[in-house]
Design a protein around this motif. Structure first.
Motif, mmCIF file in Angstrom:
data_model
loop_
_atom_site.group_PDB
_atom_site.id
_atom_site.type_symbol
_atom_site.label_atom_id
_atom_site.label_comp_id
_atom_site.label_asym_id
_atom_site.label_seq_id
_atom_site.Cartn_x
_atom_site.Cartn_y
_atom_site.Cartn_z
ATOM 1 N N CYS A 45 24.369 54.726 73.776
ATOM 2 C CA CYS A 45 23.404 54.071 73.549
ATOM 3 C C CYS A 45 23.706 52.592 73.555
ATOM 4 C CB CYS A 45 22.775 54.217 72.168
ATOM 5 S SG CYS A 45 21.809 55.942 71.823
ATOM 6 N N PHE A 46 25.127 52.274 73.941
ATOM 7 C CA PHE A 46 25.334 50.915 74.203
ATOM 8 C C PHE A 46 24.745 50.265 75.452
ATOM 9 C CE2 PHE A 46 29.066 52.343 71.292
ATOM 10 C CZ PHE A 46 28.850 51.382 70.587
ATOM 11 N N GLY A 47 24.171 49.168 75.455
ATOM 12 C CA GLY A 47 23.603 48.387 76.389
ATOM 13 C C GLY A 47 24.705 47.711 76.981
ATOM 14 N N PRO A 69 18.586 47.352 74.738
ATOM 15 C CA PRO A 69 18.076 46.485 75.836
ATOM 16 C C PRO A 69 19.272 45.250 75.928
ATOM 17 C CG PRO A 69 16.874 46.218 73.795
ATOM 18 C CD PRO A 69 17.672 47.405 73.699
ATOM 19 N N ASP A 70 19.108 44.552 76.852
ATOM 20 C CA ASP A 70 19.826 43.335 77.156
ATOM 21 C C ASP A 70 19.378 42.206 76.351
ATOM 22 O OD1 ASP A 70 17.948 42.415 79.001
ATOM 23 O OD2 ASP A 70 19.332 42.881 80.531
ATOM 24 N N TRP A 71 19.849 40.922 76.636
ATOM 25 C CA TRP A 71 19.275 39.680 75.947
ATOM 26 C C TRP A 71 17.990 39.044 76.175
ATOM 27 C CZ3 TRP A 71 24.132 36.389 75.975
ATOM 28 C CH2 TRP A 71 25.039 36.604 74.855
ATOM 29 N N ASP A 72 17.725 39.790 77.571
ATOM 30 C CA ASP A 72 16.294 39.498 78.236
ATOM 31 C C ASP A 72 14.942 40.061 77.703
ATOM 32 O OD1 ASP A 72 17.631 37.651 79.833
ATOM 33 O OD2 ASP A 72 17.800 38.930 81.490
ATOM 34 N N ALA A 73 15.176 41.125 76.799
ATOM 35 C CA ALA A 73 14.253 42.139 76.279
ATOM 36 C C ALA A 73 13.438 41.179 75.365
ATOM 37 C CB ALA A 73 14.687 43.151 75.456
ATOM 38 N N ASP A 74 12.155 41.624 75.217
ATOM 39 C CA ASP A 74 11.289 40.711 74.369
ATOM 40 C C ASP A 74 11.612 40.987 72.831
ATOM 41 O OD1 ASP A 74 9.797 43.161 73.478
ATOM 42 O OD2 ASP A 74 8.324 42.797 75.429
ATOM 43 N N GLU A 75 11.149 40.218 71.905
ATOM 44 C CA GLU A 75 11.504 40.194 70.508
ATOM 45 C C GLU A 75 10.903 41.644 69.915
ATOM 46 O OE1 GLU A 75 10.523 37.726 66.506
ATOM 47 O OE2 GLU A 75 10.225 36.801 68.664
#
Length: 97
Positions: free
Chosen positions: A49-51, A15-21
């Motif tokens: 699997c790289f985002g 996921p990217d940085w906006d994904a939840d913890e």
């Protein structure tokens, strides 16, 4: 291919940085469950699997895990236009092995 690699690959790109913890922790745990070294087949599957970003460092961990393969498995041709920066980085690093 080992089950822990199949599980990680089946979930898809990081996921990217906006994904939840919770999501980031889940992916980190899945990645940590894969012991090194990986086989060439596993390394090839993991390259998908790289985002879109470094996912709080998980992309670096993934890259280093892929590099534990005893054989570099870069694509025969350069990554296409929609390849991530991480796929380009991995190809460049393999070229310097």
């Amino acid at each position: 291919m080992r089950p822990e690699v199949q599980t990680f690959v089946a979930v898809g790109p990081l996921p990217d940085w906006d994904a939840d913890e919770e999501e980031i922790d889940r992916r980190a745990n899945q990645l940590e469950a894969i012991s090194a070294p990986v086989t060439a087949d596993e390394a090839h599957a993991l390259t998908a699997c790289f985002g879109p970003d470094d996912c709080y460092g998980l992309a670096w961990s993934l890259l280093h895990l892929i590099e534990t393969s005893p054989e570099p498995v870069p694509p025969v041709t350069p990554p296409d236009a929609d390849a991530t920066d991480w796929q380009h980085t991995l190809r460049n690093r393999w070229g310097n092995r």
